[in-house]
Motif scaffolding. Structure first.
Motif, short mmCIF file in Angstrom:
data_model
loop_
_atom_site.label_atom_id
_atom_site.label_comp_id
_atom_site.label_asym_id
_atom_site.label_seq_id
_atom_site.Cartn_x
_atom_site.Cartn_y
_atom_site.Cartn_z
N SER A 187 0.89 -1.22 -0.03
CA SER A 187 0.04 0.12 -0.03
C SER A 187 0.90 1.17 -0.15
CB SER A 187 -1.10 -0.12 1.14
OG SER A 187 -0.33 0.16 2.35
N GLN A 226 0.01 3.57 -6.05
CA GLN A 226 -0.31 2.37 -6.49
C GLN A 226 -1.07 2.59 -7.92
OE1 GLN A 226 -2.57 0.77 -2.72
NE2 GLN A 226 -1.62 -0.93 -3.98
N TRP A 243 -1.07 -6.24 -8.12
CA TRP A 243 -0.86 -4.77 -7.77
C TRP A 243 0.53 -4.19 -8.34
CZ3 TRP A 243 3.65 -4.70 -4.93
CH2 TRP A 243 4.06 -5.62 -4.00
#
Length: 129
Positions: free
Chosen positions: A51, A100, A107
């Motif tokens: 994250s 991101q 991801w």
């Protein structure tokens, strides 16, 4: 006349030395950027989750270990392992950002670093397949 020649030679020598110092500084900056890139690439490839918020990057490994990257007030890029363990990844850093990006699966992160002298490098990394 001799003092004018001496002054001209001295100024030329100073200019050459300043140029050499600048070349050394650029080489040093690129070594810092390459080091940050290499460490983050290794850590991201070992991560199962990531994250990125407000200049902070958090990576979670399969083992459960969590690493947080951030830029401190001393212009150091720091990596902290939750539960203990802090490492300075780079010094002389003006800016660090991670965000991101959308990916078809998995991801993807966009990471950017800039040195105090203005050299910068950006790269994408993740587990998107």
């Amino acid at each position: 006349m001799a003092s004018l020649v001496l002054l001209a030679c001295s100024m030329t020598a100073i200019a050459v030395l300043r140029g050499a110092d600048r070349v050394d500084q650029v080489a040093e900056d690129w070594a810092v950027l390459d080091s940050v890139r290499r460490v983050t690439l290794e850590d991201v490839h070992a991560a199962v989750g990531a994250s990125a918020l407000s200049g902070t990057l958090m990576l979670r490994e399969m083992s459960g270990a969590i690493y947080t990257y951030y830029l401190n007030s001393n212009h150091q890029l720091v990596r902290v392992k939750a539960g203990g363990g802090t490492a300075v990844i780079a010094t002389g850093v003006r800016a660090f950002s991670a965000s991101q990006k959308s990916a078809p699966s998995g991801w993807l992160l966009a990471i950017s670093v800039q040195t105090e002298d203005g050299e910068s490098l950006s790269w994408d990394v993740g587990n998107a397949g």
